[in-house]
Motif scaffolding. Sequence first.
Motif, PDB file in Angstrom:
ATOM      1  N   SER A   1       1.227 -53.413 -14.984  1.00 28.86           N
ATOM      2  CA  SER A   1       2.198 -52.405 -15.410  1.00 28.86           C
ATOM      3  C   SER A   1       1.819 -51.006 -14.928  1.00 28.86           C
ATOM      4  CB  SER A   1       2.313 -52.404 -16.942  1.00 28.86           C
ATOM      5  OG  SER A   1       2.745 -53.656 -17.422  1.00 28.86           O
ATOM      6  N   THR A   2       0.522 -50.707 -14.938  1.00 27.52           N
ATOM      7  CA  THR A   2       0.046 -49.387 -14.529  1.00 27.52           C
ATOM      8  C   THR A   2      -1.072 -49.545 -13.499  1.00 27.52           C
ATOM      9  OG1 THR A   2      -1.511 -49.332 -16.395  1.00 27.52           O
ATOM     10  CG2 THR A   2       0.663 -48.345 -16.740  1.00 27.52           C
ATOM     11  N   ASP A   3      -1.576 -48.410 -12.996  1.00 25.81           N
ATOM     12  CA  ASP A   3      -2.619 -48.451 -11.981  1.00 25.81           C
ATOM     13  C   ASP A   3      -3.890 -49.128 -12.498  1.00 25.81           C
ATOM     14  OD1 ASP A   3      -0.884 -47.135 -10.380  1.00 25.81           O
ATOM     15  OD2 ASP A   3      -1.940 -45.209 -10.397  1.00 25.81           O
ATOM     16  N   VAL A   4      -4.573 -49.834 -11.621  1.00 27.55           N
ATOM     17  CA  VAL A   4      -5.845 -50.481 -11.967  1.00 27.55           C
ATOM     18  C   VAL A   4      -6.970 -49.470 -11.745  1.00 27.55           C
ATOM     19  CG1 VAL A   4      -7.440 -52.348 -11.389  1.00 27.55           C
ATOM     20  CG2 VAL A   4      -4.968 -52.756 -11.336  1.00 27.55           C
ATOM     21  N   THR A   5      -7.713 -49.192 -12.805  1.00 22.14           N
ATOM     22  CA  THR A   5      -8.798 -48.203 -12.723  1.00 22.14           C
ATOM     23  C   THR A   5     -10.167 -48.856 -12.580  1.00 22.14           C
ATOM     24  OG1 THR A   5      -8.936 -48.133 -15.153  1.00 22.14           O
ATOM     25  CG2 THR A   5      -7.480 -46.535 -14.071  1.00 22.14           C
ATOM     26  N   TYR A   6     -10.246 -50.158 -12.864  1.00 20.86           N
ATOM     27  CA  TYR A   6     -11.537 -50.862 -12.778  1.00 20.86           C
ATOM     28  C   TYR A   6     -11.268 -52.335 -12.501  1.00 20.86           C
ATOM     29  CZ  TYR A   6     -15.635 -53.422 -14.540  1.00 20.86           C
ATOM     30  OH  TYR A   6     -16.685 -54.286 -14.681  1.00 20.86           O
ATOM     31  N   ALA A   7     -12.068 -52.930 -11.618  1.00 17.73           N
ATOM     32  CA  ALA A   7     -11.949 -54.356 -11.326  1.00 17.73           C
ATOM     33  C   ALA A   7     -13.336 -54.919 -11.076  1.00 17.73           C
ATOM     34  CB  ALA A   7     -11.052 -54.592 -10.112  1.00 17.73           C
TER      35      ALA A   7
ATOM     36  N   LYS B   1      -1.412 -49.042  -6.359  1.00 13.37           N
ATOM     37  CA  LYS B   1      -2.653 -49.249  -7.099  1.00 13.37           C
ATOM     38  C   LYS B   1      -2.475 -50.087  -8.357  1.00 13.37           C
ATOM     39  CE  LYS B   1      -4.859 -45.042  -5.383  1.00 13.37           C
ATOM     40  NZ  LYS B   1      -5.832 -45.769  -4.562  1.00 13.37           N
ATOM     41  N   ASN B   2      -1.254 -50.554  -8.634  1.00 11.30           N
ATOM     42  CA  ASN B   2      -1.055 -51.450  -9.762  1.00 11.30           C
ATOM     43  C   ASN B   2      -1.073 -52.917  -9.311  1.00 11.30           C
ATOM     44  OD1 ASN B   2       1.452 -51.220  -8.380  1.00 11.30           O
ATOM     45  ND2 ASN B   2       2.522 -52.025 -10.181  1.00 11.30           N
ATOM     46  N   MET B   3      -1.587 -53.159  -8.090  1.00 15.05           N
ATOM     47  CA  MET B   3      -1.665 -54.520  -7.568  1.00 15.05           C
ATOM     48  C   MET B   3      -3.059 -54.826  -7.052  1.00 15.05           C
ATOM     49  SD  MET B   3       1.863 -55.428  -5.591  1.00 15.05           S
ATOM     50  CE  MET B   3       2.019 -53.904  -4.672  1.00 15.05           C
ATOM     51  N   ILE B   4      -3.488 -56.071  -7.278  1.00 16.26           N
ATOM     52  CA  ILE B   4      -4.764 -56.560  -6.749  1.00 16.26           C
ATOM     53  C   ILE B   4      -4.480 -57.757  -5.851  1.00 16.26           C
ATOM     54  CG2 ILE B   4      -6.918 -57.738  -7.343  1.00 16.26           C
ATOM     55  CD1 ILE B   4      -7.216 -56.044  -9.734  1.00 16.26           C
ATOM     56  N   ALA B   5      -5.118 -57.785  -4.684  1.00 15.80           N
ATOM     57  CA  ALA B   5      -5.019 -58.924  -3.769  1.00 15.80           C
ATOM     58  C   ALA B   5      -6.292 -59.758  -3.907  1.00 15.80           C
ATOM     59  CB  ALA B   5      -4.848 -58.445  -2.333  1.00 15.80           C
ATOM     60  N   VAL B   6      -6.147 -61.065  -4.108  1.00 17.67           N
ATOM     61  CA  VAL B   6      -7.284 -61.958  -4.325  1.00 17.67           C
ATOM     62  C   VAL B   6      -7.209 -63.113  -3.325  1.00 17.67           C
ATOM     63  CG1 VAL B   6      -8.583 -63.308  -6.014  1.00 17.67           C
ATOM     64  CG2 VAL B   6      -7.153 -61.420  -6.790  1.00 17.67           C
TER      65      VAL B   6
ATOM     66  N   ALA C   1      -9.726 -56.891 -14.784  1.00 21.64           N
ATOM     67  CA  ALA C   1      -9.079 -55.654 -14.334  1.00 21.64           C
ATOM     68  C   ALA C   1      -8.710 -54.806 -15.545  1.00 21.64           C
ATOM     69  CB  ALA C   1      -7.839 -55.962 -13.507  1.00 21.64           C
ATOM     70  N   LEU C   2      -8.949 -53.506 -15.440  1.00 24.18           N
ATOM     71  CA  LEU C   2      -8.601 -52.564 -16.498  1.00 24.18           C
ATOM     72  C   LEU C   2      -7.499 -51.652 -15.991  1.00 24.18           C
ATOM     73  CD1 LEU C   2      -9.190 -51.207 -19.273  1.00 24.18           C
ATOM     74  CD2 LEU C   2     -10.837 -49.748 -18.061  1.00 24.18           C
ATOM     75  N   GLU C   3      -6.391 -51.589 -16.747  1.00 26.00           N
ATOM     76  CA  GLU C   3      -5.278 -50.715 -16.381  1.00 26.00           C
ATOM     77  C   GLU C   3      -5.503 -49.307 -16.928  1.00 26.00           C
ATOM     78  OE1 GLU C   3      -1.202 -52.210 -16.597  1.00 26.00           O
ATOM     79  OE2 GLU C   3      -2.026 -54.032 -17.479  1.00 26.00           O
ATOM     80  N   SER C   4      -4.803 -48.352 -16.347  1.00 26.88           N
ATOM     81  CA  SER C   4      -4.927 -46.965 -16.801  1.00 26.88           C
ATOM     82  C   SER C   4      -4.390 -46.779 -18.216  1.00 26.88           C
ATOM     83  CB  SER C   4      -4.192 -46.027 -15.838  1.00 26.88           C
ATOM     84  OG  SER C   4      -2.816 -46.373 -15.758  1.00 26.88           O
ATOM     85  N   ASN C   5      -3.544 -47.729 -18.688  1.00 26.67           N
ATOM     86  CA  ASN C   5      -3.033 -47.643 -20.065  1.00 26.67           C
ATOM     87  C   ASN C   5      -3.995 -48.259 -21.082  1.00 26.67           C
ATOM     88  OD1 ASN C   5      -2.779 -50.365 -19.591  1.00 26.67           O
ATOM     89  ND2 ASN C   5      -0.554 -50.442 -19.842  1.00 26.67           N
ATOM     90  N   GLY C   6      -5.174 -48.719 -20.601  1.00 25.06           N
ATOM     91  CA  GLY C   6      -6.180 -49.284 -21.501  1.00 25.06           C
ATOM     92  C   GLY C   6      -6.120 -50.784 -21.654  1.00 25.06           C
ATOM     93  N   ARG C   7      -5.116 -51.431 -21.069  1.00 23.58           N
ATOM     94  CA  ARG C   7      -4.980 -52.888 -21.167  1.00 23.58           C
ATOM     95  C   ARG C   7      -6.005 -53.575 -20.269  1.00 23.58           C
ATOM     96  NH1 ARG C   7      -4.479 -57.726 -22.158  1.00 23.58           N
ATOM     97  NH2 ARG C   7      -2.533 -58.859 -22.500  1.00 23.58           N
TER      98      ARG C   7
END
Length: 299
Positions: free
Chosen positions: A38-44, A61-66, A80-86
């Motif tokens: 939903s929001t940008d990923v700040t940590y993975a 930045k709200n997507m991760i490629a695996v 993964a940690l979103e910028s909204n805390g999720r």
Amino acid sequence: MKRAITIMVALLLALLPASAQKDTLRVSAHFTTHVIFSTDVTYADMSNSRSIAAKVIEQNKNMIAVKAREPFSEPCSISALESNGRMWTFVVIFDDSPSVLIVDTRERERIRARESLAESPEDGAAADDSRDGRKKARKAPSKRRSEGNTASTWKTGDAPTLAEVSGMGREVFHIGTSGYGVSVMCENLYSYSDITYMVLSVRNGSGISYSVADATFVIESRRQSRRTVAYDQTIFPRSRHGSLSAGPGEQGKIVYSFDKMTLSKDQVLRIYLYEEGGQRNLVMTVSPSDINKAKSIMK
């Protein structure tokens, strides 16, 4: 020993609750799996970087490629940690041909929200007023709008349905690719306000069925060299209507709708078709002039 470990892991996964099993990613060494948040990923973080590779998409930045580096037997995890805390954690399992290559966590959140709302009934008159209000707010869809899938990206007005676009006569004849007895063509490119429509057709002239779950759309740099850094951007259609699969001697057609799409003169749109259960993979290139000059359709 490896066989015993694999069996033990399978048993542990089977004992996981249903909610945990939903957060399982199946990755391949041949295909890239994308996870949308939903929001940008700040940590993975990956539990085993030797088995899988993952990166946050630079342009979104709200997507991760695996992707798997190579086949592996022991499951690992990615968080993964979103910028909204999720915070999200997925169990990652190797699958040579995963059936799902795009995982949208936003849809899961919407489902959970609806389930939570259904489990929290309102009291007395407030509940009645709410139901009455929802009934008044609803408008019966017109017959024309219900006959085909709508372009979900449309915000206001009355955009053409995907079924209507599919029925329009072919106007583009120079965009296509072929191989293995299979031909793929881009039959139409349309724009309606901030919606871009693309019509693809498949003609299978071979004696073996051709099956493609979905096309992959990537905006790539036209010129790529060792001295330049290329930034590829995978784009995702908002809605689709039809199928890219075709039996022997048959044809298939599909219509995609995208949010407003434009390209610079140094970019191209490449459309990748990966055959399910086979290796007849095809690539089609669309130039920036074709995208930017898509025919406007007004109703």
